[in-house]
Motif scaffolding. Structure first.
Motif, mmCIF file in Angstrom:
data_model
loop_
_atom_site.group_PDB
_atom_site.id
_atom_site.type_symbol
_atom_site.label_atom_id
_atom_site.label_comp_id
_atom_site.label_asym_id
_atom_site.label_seq_id
_atom_site.Cartn_x
_atom_site.Cartn_y
_atom_site.Cartn_z
ATOM 1 N N ASN A 156 -8.004 -7.375 -1.880
ATOM 2 C CA ASN A 156 -9.000 -6.554 -1.192
ATOM 3 C C ASN A 156 -9.550 -7.252 0.044
ATOM 4 O OD1 ASN A 156 -10.971 -4.385 -0.854
ATOM 5 N ND2 ASN A 156 -12.468 -5.865 -1.569
ATOM 6 N N PHE B 19 -7.111 1.000 -1.818
ATOM 7 C CA PHE B 19 -6.709 0.025 -2.834
ATOM 8 C C PHE B 19 -7.768 -0.109 -3.917
ATOM 9 C CE2 PHE B 19 -6.635 -4.408 -4.396
ATOM 10 C CZ PHE B 19 -5.389 -4.392 -5.005
ATOM 11 N N LEU C 184 0.828 -1.207 0.000
ATOM 12 C CA LEU C 184 0.000 0.000 0.000
ATOM 13 C C LEU C 184 0.863 1.259 0.000
ATOM 14 C CD1 LEU C 184 -2.859 -0.914 2.509
ATOM 15 C CD2 LEU C 184 -2.989 -0.845 0.020
#
Length: 252
Positions: free
Chosen positions: A147, A160, A122
């Motif tokens: 996810n 995301f 991330l």
């Protein structure tokens, strides 16, 4: 039977039985279809569907590639990625990323490191705004698994999921018909002559190797990193190969 119409991508027993009722049983029979309207009335398939099926059959018979629509890609920066998971396809232990020719792998030696690994992923993605993620599965598999892992680990899944994403398999499947009739990455990549280092390996073997690595506390087979790298690097290769072969790719 290599001549069976069920060797055509997208044709299963139900569709095959409808064609069989009107004496269309082989790939050559499909390739010779003439009266689309008549076939449509007898099978309940649209003329457009039948035309696409016919082209798939012609592709096999004539060993030709057909482009049925433009392949449209985003014009911004493309970040190619692929993941490796546990056998249940819930946990992520390796993510390969290719951005502007720079390849990186985020690796978790054990499940305790999964969260830290995804945090690093991330952090990287925050440094590359105005980019589109590109995976290859036909189902959005890689993006969806990441996810769910982010949600499970209370990480920023909203960030995301807000990043634009395309599934290259879906786009190619909608626009180009290949004689090999398979859109699986290994099959399509091999057909387009991508040099996979370990063509005999598959995702299940890789997942089992990681499981054995954890259970037996042994060093992970280095080939799994090559396997993941190939699955990432094959994506821009496929795009370039399609374009160099003269098929239309537009960027918008």
């Amino acid at each position: 039977d290599p001549n069976s119409i069920m060797n055509i991508h997208g044709i299963g027993p139900k569709i095959a039985s409808k064609f069989k009722k009107i004496k269309i049983e082989t790939i050559k029979d499909l390739a010779k279809i003439q009266n689309l309207k008549k076939i449509s009335q007898k099978t309940s398939f649209s003329e457009e569907q039948i035309q696409k099926i016919k082209l798939k059959a012609r592709s096999v018979v004539e060993n030709k590639t057909f482009q049925i629509s433009e392949l449209i890609l985003p014009s911004n920066n493309l970040i190619f990625f692929d993941i490796e998971t546990d056998l249940k396809r819930e946990k992520v232990w390796l993510v390969g990323i290719l951005d502007n020719g720079n390849f990186t792998q985020y690796f978790a030696k054990n499940w305790k490191q999964e969260k830290l690994m995804l945090e690093k992923l991330l952090s990287f993605l925050q440094t590359v705004p105005d980019s589109t993620l590109v995976s290859f599965s036909g189902t959005g598999f890689d993006r969806n698994v990441i996810n769910r892992a982010l949600e499970r680990l209370n990480l920023d899944s909203e960030f995301f999921m807000a990043i634009p994403h395309i599934d290259l398999c879906q786009l190619i499947r909608q626009s180009i018909i290949f004689p090999n009739q398979s859109y699986a990455l290994k099959n399509l990549g091999t057909y387009l002559r991508y040099p996979f280092k370990h063509a005999d390996m598959n995702g299940l073997e890789v997942a089992l190797e990681y499981l054995n690595h954890l259970k037996r506390k042994r060093k992970l087979d280095e080939r799994v990193f090559d396997y993941n790298a190939d699955d990432v690097n094959a994506l821009p290769y496929i795009i370039k190969k399609i374009e160099s072969d003269g098929y239309i790719i537009k960027r918008r």
